[in-house]
Structures are given as C-alpha cells and as structure tokens.
Design a protein around this motif. Structure first.
Motif: not given
Length: 76
Positions: A32-48
């Motif tokens: 997905t193009s949704s990436i974790c919003g934490r600094n320096n994290c490049i893992e795919p992000g789930m939507i909370w």
C-alpha cells in the motif's frame, strides 16, 4: 481523524486529541502507499480510526481523512 501506524512497531497509538479504538487495512495492504506516520518508520501502515470513524465504517464509509488533511485514504 484517521492515523496510519504499522503493526510491527507502532501498534495501538495514543492520540493527543482523539482516542483510537481499532484499525482497518488500507486498500492493497501490505503493498500500500499508506506508510506508518511515526518518524523514520517505513513500514506499511494500518489505518487507525476513532470511535466516530469506526461507526461510520460500520455504516459503509470507506474513505477517511488523515489528521493533517493533506490526503485521504481508502480502506477495505
């Protein structure tokens, strides 16, 4: 407002102005193009989602805005 966080390292976020109750997958997760919003994290992000957003999701809504209002995300 929706929040993107990875499962691996930044699960179950605590918001300053919102309580997040559950997460859903963005379209195409984990590719997905949704990436974790934490600094320096490049893992795919789930939507909370907040409680109100979760209720909207249960009623069929599938597009949510991020807190910054820069973009939106579509979920499954």
């Amino acid at each position: 407002m929706a929040l993107s966080r990875c499962k691996e390292f930044h699960n179950n976020p605590k918001g300053r102005n919102a309580d997040y109750v559950t997460c859903v997958e963005p379209i195409g997760y984990p590719k997905t193009s949704s990436i974790c919003g934490r600094n320096n994290c490049i893992e795919p992000g789930m939507i909370w989602l907040t409680k109100d957003e979760w209720n909207q999701y249960q009623n069929g809504e599938r597009i949510f805005a991020y807190a910054s209002a820069v973009s939106k995300v579509k979920v499954t």
